[in-house]
Write a protein that holds these residues in place. Structure first.
Motif, PDB file in Angstrom:
ATOM      1  N   VAL A 313     -31.173 -53.272 -34.232  1.00  0.00           N
ATOM      2  CA  VAL A 313     -32.627 -52.952 -33.914  1.00  0.00           C
ATOM      3  C   VAL A 313     -32.881 -53.852 -32.459  1.00  0.00           C
ATOM      4  N   HIS A 314     -33.377 -52.876 -31.726  1.00  0.00           N
ATOM      5  CA  HIS A 314     -33.540 -53.360 -29.958  1.00  0.00           C
ATOM      6  C   HIS A 314     -34.954 -53.565 -29.886  1.00  0.00           C
ATOM      7  N   GLU A 315     -35.389 -54.425 -29.142  1.00  0.00           N
ATOM      8  CA  GLU A 315     -36.860 -54.662 -28.639  1.00  0.00           C
ATOM      9  C   GLU A 315     -36.890 -54.712 -27.340  1.00  0.00           C
ATOM     10  N   LEU A 316     -37.717 -53.852 -26.634  1.00  0.00           N
ATOM     11  CA  LEU A 316     -38.163 -53.933 -25.131  1.00  0.00           C
ATOM     12  C   LEU A 316     -39.587 -54.382 -25.210  1.00  0.00           C
ATOM     13  N   TRP A 317     -39.757 -55.741 -24.580  1.00  0.00           N
ATOM     14  CA  TRP A 317     -40.936 -56.360 -24.585  1.00  0.00           C
ATOM     15  C   TRP A 317     -41.505 -56.717 -23.058  1.00  0.00           C
ATOM     16  N   TRP A 318     -42.962 -56.595 -22.858  1.00  0.00           N
ATOM     17  CA  TRP A 318     -43.344 -56.930 -21.519  1.00  0.00           C
ATOM     18  C   TRP A 318     -44.353 -58.035 -21.655  1.00  0.00           C
ATOM     19  N   ASP A 319     -44.223 -58.919 -20.486  1.00  0.00           N
ATOM     20  CA  ASP A 319     -45.373 -59.900 -20.460  1.00  0.00           C
ATOM     21  C   ASP A 319     -45.654 -59.752 -18.687  1.00  0.00           C
ATOM     22  N   PHE A 320     -46.330 -60.667 -18.132  1.00  0.00           N
ATOM     23  CA  PHE A 320     -46.915 -60.690 -16.960  1.00  0.00           C
ATOM     24  C   PHE A 320     -45.852 -60.664 -16.027  1.00  0.00           C
ATOM     25  N   THR A 321     -44.382 -60.803 -16.329  1.00  0.00           N
ATOM     26  CA  THR A 321     -43.292 -60.726 -15.220  1.00  0.00           C
ATOM     27  C   THR A 321     -42.655 -59.547 -15.299  1.00  0.00           C
ATOM     28  N   GLY A 322     -42.862 -58.455 -16.081  1.00  0.00           N
ATOM     29  CA  GLY A 322     -42.226 -57.228 -16.392  1.00  0.00           C
ATOM     30  C   GLY A 322     -41.636 -56.907 -17.711  1.00  0.00           C
ATOM     31  N   TRP A 323     -40.805 -55.987 -17.830  1.00  0.00           N
ATOM     32  CA  TRP A 323     -40.249 -55.474 -18.967  1.00  0.00           C
ATOM     33  C   TRP A 323     -38.744 -56.406 -19.241  1.00  0.00           C
ATOM     34  N   HIS A 324     -38.593 -56.608 -20.599  1.00  0.00           N
ATOM     35  CA  HIS A 324     -37.422 -57.373 -20.826  1.00  0.00           C
ATOM     36  C   HIS A 324     -36.591 -56.516 -22.163  1.00  0.00           C
ATOM     37  N   GLN A 325     -35.608 -56.743 -22.431  1.00  0.00           N
ATOM     38  CA  GLN A 325     -34.748 -56.411 -23.498  1.00  0.00           C
ATOM     39  C   GLN A 325     -34.261 -57.499 -24.355  1.00  0.00           C
ATOM     40  N   ASN A 326     -34.125 -57.137 -25.824  1.00  0.00           N
ATOM     41  CA  ASN A 326     -33.643 -58.282 -26.883  1.00  0.00           C
ATOM     42  C   ASN A 326     -33.056 -57.498 -27.875  1.00  0.00           C
ATOM     43  N   ASP A 327     -31.730 -57.683 -28.399  1.00  0.00           N
ATOM     44  CA  ASP A 327     -31.122 -57.269 -29.409  1.00  0.00           C
ATOM     45  C   ASP A 327     -31.533 -57.960 -30.740  1.00  0.00           C
ATOM     46  N   LEU A 328     -32.706 -57.499 -31.505  1.00  0.00           N
ATOM     47  CA  LEU A 328     -32.970 -58.422 -32.678  1.00  0.00           C
ATOM     48  C   LEU A 328     -31.830 -58.537 -33.784  1.00  0.00           C
ATOM     49  N   THR A 329     -30.912 -57.562 -33.928  1.00  0.00           N
ATOM     50  CA  THR A 329     -30.051 -57.747 -34.696  1.00  0.00           C
ATOM     51  C   THR A 329     -28.953 -58.766 -34.596  1.00  0.00           C
ATOM     52  N   ALA A 330     -28.641 -59.000 -33.406  1.00  0.00           N
ATOM     53  CA  ALA A 330     -27.896 -60.153 -32.873  1.00  0.00           C
ATOM     54  C   ALA A 330     -28.655 -61.322 -32.936  1.00  0.00           C
ATOM     55  N   ALA A 331     -29.965 -61.378 -32.455  1.00  0.00           N
ATOM     56  CA  ALA A 331     -30.662 -62.566 -32.287  1.00  0.00           C
ATOM     57  C   ALA A 331     -31.029 -63.269 -33.834  1.00  0.00           C
ATOM     58  N   SER A 332     -31.196 -62.433 -34.576  1.00  0.00           N
ATOM     59  CA  SER A 332     -31.274 -62.710 -36.201  1.00  0.00           C
ATOM     60  C   SER A 332     -30.241 -62.765 -37.080  1.00  0.00           C
ATOM     61  N   ASN A 333     -29.112 -62.489 -36.485  1.00  0.00           N
ATOM     62  CA  ASN A 333     -27.779 -62.102 -37.145  1.00  0.00           C
ATOM     63  C   ASN A 333     -28.201 -61.378 -38.650  1.00  0.00           C
ATOM     64  N   SER A 334     -28.579 -60.249 -38.535  1.00  0.00           N
ATOM     65  CA  SER A 334     -28.885 -59.543 -39.350  1.00  0.00           C
ATOM     66  C   SER A 334     -27.945 -58.096 -39.393  1.00  0.00           C
ATOM     67  N   PRO A 335     -28.064 -57.664 -40.475  1.00  0.00           N
ATOM     68  CA  PRO A 335     -27.087 -56.289 -40.999  1.00  0.00           C
ATOM     69  C   PRO A 335     -27.573 -55.242 -39.983  1.00  0.00           C
ATOM     70  N   ALA A 336     -26.540 -54.246 -39.948  1.00  0.00           N
ATOM     71  CA  ALA A 336     -27.086 -52.909 -39.166  1.00  0.00           C
ATOM     72  C   ALA A 336     -27.891 -52.372 -39.774  1.00  0.00           C
ATOM     73  N   SER A 337     -28.731 -51.422 -38.794  1.00  0.00           N
ATOM     74  CA  SER A 337     -29.689 -50.543 -39.442  1.00  0.00           C
ATOM     75  C   SER A 337     -29.314 -49.077 -39.728  1.00  0.00           C
ATOM     76  N   ILE A 338     -29.877 -48.592 -40.627  1.00  0.00           N
ATOM     77  CA  ILE A 338     -29.622 -47.029 -40.824  1.00  0.00           C
ATOM     78  C   ILE A 338     -31.118 -46.086 -40.573  1.00  0.00           C
ATOM     79  N   SER A 339     -31.948 -46.999 -40.214  1.00  0.00           N
ATOM     80  CA  SER A 339     -33.175 -46.327 -40.300  1.00  0.00           C
ATOM     81  C   SER A 339     -33.996 -46.715 -38.795  1.00  0.00           C
ATOM     82  N   ASN A 340     -35.151 -45.866 -38.530  1.00  0.00           N
ATOM     83  CA  ASN A 340     -36.116 -46.646 -37.268  1.00  0.00           C
ATOM     84  C   ASN A 340     -36.738 -47.779 -37.844  1.00  0.00           C
TER      85      ASN A 340
END
Length: 371
Positions: A313-340
């Motif tokens: 599960v990936h997150e694209l997030w925006w603040d006043f500096t622009g767009w950034h990306q984050n791998d939420l699965t890696a960041a939270s040490n969670s299992p792989a996803s099979i859904s949206n």
């Protein structure tokens, strides 16, 4: 505190899950994730379950919605919305075996969960896919949109005036081209408008929009923004901090694209290129939401979630500096996803909540809180 992971299936001892979960916040006090059940031997069960959290005891519980509402079984995944005007919750699905009927499970404090066949109530055409619902605060009305088997986008709408549910063919009234995907609807209260977006047969993203003066209109957003072809269904949200609209979709190359509107018109941005993020998986449908500014989170941000080609599960997030990306699965040490994934913001706790169906058919919650 960063992102943390919680296995809600384990916490509640709920049945396993299949397809995409729906998730929503009700009255700024309870969290809800709704999904269809699964068994290793038989696959999808057609039964819809609700996982819900209440602040009084800070724990998750499970409800069998089909038993509670005495409702028929479901095909595919549910969707959900809240109608704040009447203090009610609403779950939408198509019946099984695929009967083409749009079914509603609705809850209020007086009666608990109930079932309603909206297709029978309105004599609307049969649905080809999963319906989507939203509330239009300006009128206190409920709206359910779906792709009919005639490839038109149809609307079922309700107002608290005793007349019940009504039906309209939006393609017909707006003169719009036929659909090649399920629609997604949202409101823009500050503009007094409703918006329904969908993928057309021409691989363009089309918008049906409504205003009291003039009714429903059609707009080809791909042409208006000079955007690339779409490879999947769009979703949308409003960012009140800047009074903008945002429509996200997966391109034919797996990139997440954004069509965004401000007073000067529609524009396009390739969020995958801007952030260097991994492409989306085939069939991925992005989900976006705004995190409006508040005392504990003074910087307003935007968030787009999607299932990556790596099963994360990936997150694209925006603040006043622009767009950034984050791998939420890696960041939270969670299992792989099979859904949206599905997600929302809880204002009272300045937190974000993301839900998905994991590879072991468990519903997992990812939580982020402001420091």
């Amino acid at each position: 505190m960063g992102w943390k992971s919680f296995d809600l299936t384990n916490l509640t001892r709920a049945p396993q899950a299949t397809f995409d979960p729906a998730a929503y916040l009700f009255a700024q006090s309870t969290r809800h994730a709704v999904y269809q059940g699964f068994t290793p031997a038989g696959g999808s069960t057609g039964r819809l379950y609700e996982l819900y959290w209440t602040p009084d005891n800070d724990r998750w519980r499970v409800t069998d919605l089909m038993s509670s509402a005495d409702a028929p079984l479901a095909t595919a995944n549910p969707t959900a919305y809240v109608h704040a005007t009447t203090g009610s919750q609403h779950i939408l699905y198509v019946g099984a075996p695929f009967d083409g009927h749009v079914h509603e499970l609705y809850w209020n404090d007086d009666d608990g969960w109930n079932h309603h066949d909206l297709t029978n109530a309105t004599r609307a055409p049969l649905s080809l896919g999963v319906p989507c619902g939203y509330e239009f605060h300006a009128d206190g009305t409920q709206h359910v949109v779906f792709q009919g088997q005639d490839l038109h986008i149809h609307e079922l709408w309700w107002r608290d005036d005793g007349t019940g549910w009504h039906h309209g063919d939006l393609n017909l009234v707006a003169g719009a081209p036929t659909a090649d995907s399920e629609p997604f609807g949202y409101m823009f209260d500050q503009q007094g408008t409703q918006h329904v977006v969908y993928l057309g047969k021409d691989t363009h993203i089309h918008e049906l929009w409504w205003k009291a003066t003039g009714g429903w209109h059609h707009n080809d957003l791909t042409v208006a923004a000079g955007a690339p072809p779409a490879g999947g269904a769009p979703t949308g949200y409003v960012f009140l901090d800047q009074l903008t609209q945002h429509v996200n979709y997966r391109g034919v190359d797996g990139h997440i694209n954004e069509l965004w509107w401000q007073a000067s018109g529609w524009q396009h941005a390739n969020l995958t290129q801007l952030t260097g993020a991994i492409p989306a998986s085939s069939g991925s449908v992005p989900a976006g939401y705004a995190f409006e500014a508040q005392p504990r989170q003074p910087r307003a941000t935007q968030h787009v979630l999607y299932l990556g080609s790596d099963g994360h599960v990936h997150e694209l997030w925006w603040d006043f500096t622009g767009w950034h990306q984050n791998d939420l699965t890696a960041a939270s040490n969670s299992p792989a996803s099979i859904s949206n994934p599905a997600g929302f913001v809880e204002v009272d706790t300045a937190s974000q909540h993301v839900y998905f169906n994991s590879a072991d058919h468990h519903i997992v919650e990812l939580v982020w809180r402001a420091a």
